[in-house]
Design a protein around this motif. Sequence first.
Motif, mmCIF file in Angstrom:
data_model
loop_
_atom_site.group_PDB
_atom_site.id
_atom_site.type_symbol
_atom_site.label_atom_id
_atom_site.label_comp_id
_atom_site.label_asym_id
_atom_site.label_seq_id
_atom_site.Cartn_x
_atom_site.Cartn_y
_atom_site.Cartn_z
ATOM 1 N N SER A 56 0.767 -1.203 0.045
ATOM 2 C CA SER A 56 -0.078 -0.011 -0.042
ATOM 3 C C SER A 56 0.799 1.205 0.079
ATOM 4 O O SER A 56 0.339 2.279 -0.156
ATOM 5 N N SER A 57 2.255 1.029 0.218
ATOM 6 C CA SER A 57 2.979 2.509 0.394
ATOM 7 C C SER A 57 4.567 1.986 0.303
ATOM 8 O O SER A 57 4.696 0.725 0.696
ATOM 9 N N CYS A 58 5.346 2.749 -0.021
ATOM 10 C CA CYS A 58 6.845 2.368 0.084
ATOM 11 C C CYS A 58 6.983 2.254 1.680
ATOM 12 O O CYS A 58 7.751 1.388 2.025
ATOM 13 N N THR A 59 6.439 3.270 2.473
ATOM 14 C CA THR A 59 6.889 3.170 3.864
ATOM 15 C C THR A 59 6.207 1.746 4.308
ATOM 16 O O THR A 59 7.119 0.927 5.364
ATOM 17 N N GLY A 60 5.271 0.963 3.947
ATOM 18 C CA GLY A 60 4.880 -0.377 4.414
ATOM 19 C C GLY A 60 6.060 -1.280 4.027
ATOM 20 O O GLY A 60 6.383 -2.131 4.605
ATOM 21 N N THR A 82 19.833 13.468 4.802
ATOM 22 C CA THR A 82 18.693 14.226 3.911
ATOM 23 C C THR A 82 17.962 13.348 3.365
ATOM 24 O O THR A 82 18.502 12.124 2.462
ATOM 25 N N ASN A 83 16.663 13.365 3.662
ATOM 26 C CA ASN A 83 15.839 12.394 3.167
ATOM 27 C C ASN A 83 14.188 12.796 3.450
ATOM 28 O O ASN A 83 14.141 13.665 4.443
ATOM 29 N N TRP A 84 13.277 12.198 3.023
ATOM 30 C CA TRP A 84 11.882 12.162 3.325
ATOM 31 C C TRP A 84 11.824 11.623 4.722
ATOM 32 O O TRP A 84 12.378 10.494 4.794
ATOM 33 N N VAL A 85 10.898 11.897 5.797
ATOM 34 C CA VAL A 85 10.708 11.130 6.911
ATOM 35 C C VAL A 85 10.368 9.643 6.993
ATOM 36 O O VAL A 85 10.485 8.877 7.637
ATOM 37 N N ALA A 86 9.737 9.196 5.629
ATOM 38 C CA ALA A 86 8.951 8.089 5.426
ATOM 39 C C ALA A 86 10.197 6.830 5.680
ATOM 40 O O ALA A 86 9.638 5.564 6.255
ATOM 41 N N THR A 87 11.297 7.263 5.434
ATOM 42 C CA THR A 87 12.297 6.142 5.618
ATOM 43 C C THR A 87 12.766 5.944 7.080
ATOM 44 O O THR A 87 13.206 4.714 7.407
ATOM 45 N N GLU A 154 18.022 -0.759 -0.155
ATOM 46 C CA GLU A 154 17.842 0.346 -0.876
ATOM 47 C C GLU A 154 16.482 1.037 -1.012
ATOM 48 O O GLU A 154 15.258 0.344 -1.445
ATOM 49 N N ASP A 155 16.201 2.251 -0.543
ATOM 50 C CA ASP A 155 15.071 3.049 -0.699
ATOM 51 C C ASP A 155 15.029 3.750 -2.084
ATOM 52 O O ASP A 155 15.829 4.770 -2.281
ATOM 53 N N ALA A 156 14.204 2.965 -2.960
ATOM 54 C CA ALA A 156 14.305 3.309 -4.517
ATOM 55 C C ALA A 156 12.968 4.143 -4.744
ATOM 56 O O ALA A 156 12.626 4.153 -6.080
ATOM 57 N N ALA A 157 12.558 4.555 -4.021
ATOM 58 C CA ALA A 157 11.110 5.121 -4.066
ATOM 59 C C ALA A 157 11.192 6.472 -5.080
ATOM 60 O O ALA A 157 10.101 6.763 -6.009
ATOM 61 N N GLU A 158 12.340 7.213 -5.121
ATOM 62 C CA GLU A 158 12.587 8.239 -6.125
ATOM 63 C C GLU A 158 13.047 7.810 -7.333
ATOM 64 O O GLU A 158 13.768 8.360 -8.056
ATOM 65 N N ALA A 159 13.439 6.563 -7.438
ATOM 66 C CA ALA A 159 14.586 6.394 -8.535
ATOM 67 C C ALA A 159 14.184 5.048 -9.530
ATOM 68 O O ALA A 159 15.143 4.391 -10.035
ATOM 69 N N PHE A 178 9.968 0.672 -3.271
ATOM 70 C CA PHE A 178 9.358 1.596 -4.328
ATOM 71 C C PHE A 178 8.118 2.279 -3.786
ATOM 72 O O PHE A 178 7.335 1.747 -3.064
ATOM 73 N N SER A 179 7.736 3.510 -4.258
ATOM 74 C CA SER A 179 6.733 4.215 -3.866
ATOM 75 C C SER A 179 5.835 4.711 -5.231
ATOM 76 O O SER A 179 6.500 5.105 -6.188
ATOM 77 N N PHE A 180 4.666 4.476 -5.231
ATOM 78 C CA PHE A 180 3.709 4.879 -6.320
ATOM 79 C C PHE A 180 2.749 5.937 -5.953
ATOM 80 O O PHE A 180 1.773 6.010 -6.210
ATOM 81 N N THR A 183 2.820 11.798 -6.364
ATOM 82 C CA THR A 183 4.026 12.692 -6.898
ATOM 83 C C THR A 183 4.999 11.800 -7.569
ATOM 84 O O THR A 183 6.034 12.466 -8.084
ATOM 85 N N LYS A 184 5.033 10.550 -7.483
ATOM 86 C CA LYS A 184 6.114 9.777 -8.153
ATOM 87 C C LYS A 184 5.985 9.613 -9.675
ATOM 88 O O LYS A 184 4.929 9.612 -10.244
ATOM 89 N N THR A 185 7.224 9.293 -10.275
ATOM 90 C CA THR A 185 7.001 8.940 -11.757
ATOM 91 C C THR A 185 6.078 8.002 -12.315
ATOM 92 O O THR A 185 5.437 8.187 -13.221
HETATM 93 C C1 LIG Z 1 7.951 9.100 -1.468
HETATM 94 C C2 LIG Z 1 8.901 8.433 -0.771
HETATM 95 C C3 LIG Z 1 8.751 7.551 0.305
HETATM 96 C C4 LIG Z 1 7.471 7.101 0.934
HETATM 97 O O1 LIG Z 1 6.690 6.515 -0.073
HETATM 98 P P1 LIG Z 1 5.083 6.201 0.407
HETATM 99 O O2 LIG Z 1 4.559 5.477 -0.708
HETATM 100 O O3 LIG Z 1 4.514 7.551 0.449
HETATM 101 O O4 LIG Z 1 5.129 5.591 1.612
HETATM 102 C C5 LIG Z 1 9.978 6.970 0.900
HETATM 103 N N1 LIG Z 1 10.969 7.188 0.830
HETATM 104 C C6 LIG Z 1 11.362 8.016 -0.152
HETATM 105 C C7 LIG Z 1 12.708 8.558 -0.618
HETATM 106 C C8 LIG Z 1 10.350 8.915 -0.850
HETATM 107 O O5 LIG Z 1 10.890 10.080 -1.801
#
Ligand SMILES: *Cc1c(COP(=O)(O)O)cnc(C)c1O
Length: 369
Positions: A56-60, A82-87, A154-159, A178-180, A183-185
């Motif tokens: 359901s999310s990258c955080t999950g 440097t990062n979004w708090v989700a990690t 690897e947090d590849a949410a943005e990659a 990964f995150s979908f 805002t993501k690609t």
């Molecule tokens: C967007 C993002 C997340 C979180 O993704 P969600 O799907 O909103 O949980 C985690 N890490 C990075 C680097 C992000 O850009």
Amino acid sequence: MSSRILYTKPSITELEVRYATDATANGWGDHCYDYINRFEAAFKEHLGVKYTIATSSCTGALHMGMAALGIGSGDEVIMADTNWVATTSPIVNLGAKPVFVDILEDSWCIDPEQVERAITPRTKAIVAVHLYGNLCDMDRLLAIGEKHGIPVIEDAAEAIGSVYHGKRAGSMGAFGAFSFHGTKTLTTGEGGMFVTNDPELYEHVLTLSNHGRARGQTKQFWPDMIGFKYKMSNIQAAIGCAQMERIEELTSRKREILATYRERLAGLPGISMNPEPKGTVNGAWMPTVVFAPETGITRENLQAAFASENADARVFFWPLSSLPMFDPVLKNIHAWSIPDRAINLPSYHDMNYADQVRVIAVIKELLNG
Ligand SMILES: *Cc1c(COP(=O)(O)O)cnc(C)c1O
């Protein structure tokens, strides 16, 4: 006033609408996993990994992967400041401690030398975040991990779309996430993906993702352990299937937008942008400009100038250690200094050239001002 320039907006075509409509009308009963299975298979193929689990999310995905690696109370996890708090949230929610280290000045990704210095007997994992599509120095991070017996996540949410010496971002570590998010690609509204090549880790996360019910368990409603509920719905997966069919188009358009900004801006004095070292491809999720201190340009100047052009200006991530929940790590000089003089530029798929020209003009005016 001229039209608003958004910083991101998904690209939704008739294909996404058709698949989502089909999932809504027909994706129930025996068909309730059809699009999920198809999306996981398409993503697996794209990334070149053995296993994928839609979430359901990258955080999950990060939360379950970290839990499966045994990260818990008293453990430390090294990551970039440097990062979004989700990690960070899953680390804290598992009772472990995030250890924030500095980033490199050119890639804005974690500094391997600082990682090595931060290792203690309590270090349980290293997180490599490919910031804005820029790639971490995976060779060095994986070598450090191997030397100390510590997994690299690897947090590849943005990659999505980023490639490191022939390997896609997210496919190189113990697992990738990964995150979908919208805002993501590639988007499914909300959503994520857990990916790995490790069969044991895959089975463990698969069980965790299904409320602790192991795949081989024949007894109904019988969880073998406490798990999580971070599943993707079939309707979201339907949108994801359409986006996967368009993945080359989605990522190449991002790269094209970055290339246009780069052509028009990178030559100006005091400016640096997303790097693309030899042997790598930058997925270009978020074109970003960092101004040298001597330019005198600040985040506040930038926000005001963009606002007057009716364009979104997204701030560079604040250092996580500056947030009220953590102790400041002031020695992370790049993580603390760059956000004061940087900005993310608008880069949505359907943005036209004239809008990019408007953004470029704002920056040129600031530099000449
Ligand atoms: C967007 C993002 C997340 C979180 O993704 P969600 O799907 O909103 O949980 C985690 N890490 C990075 C680097 C992000 O850009």
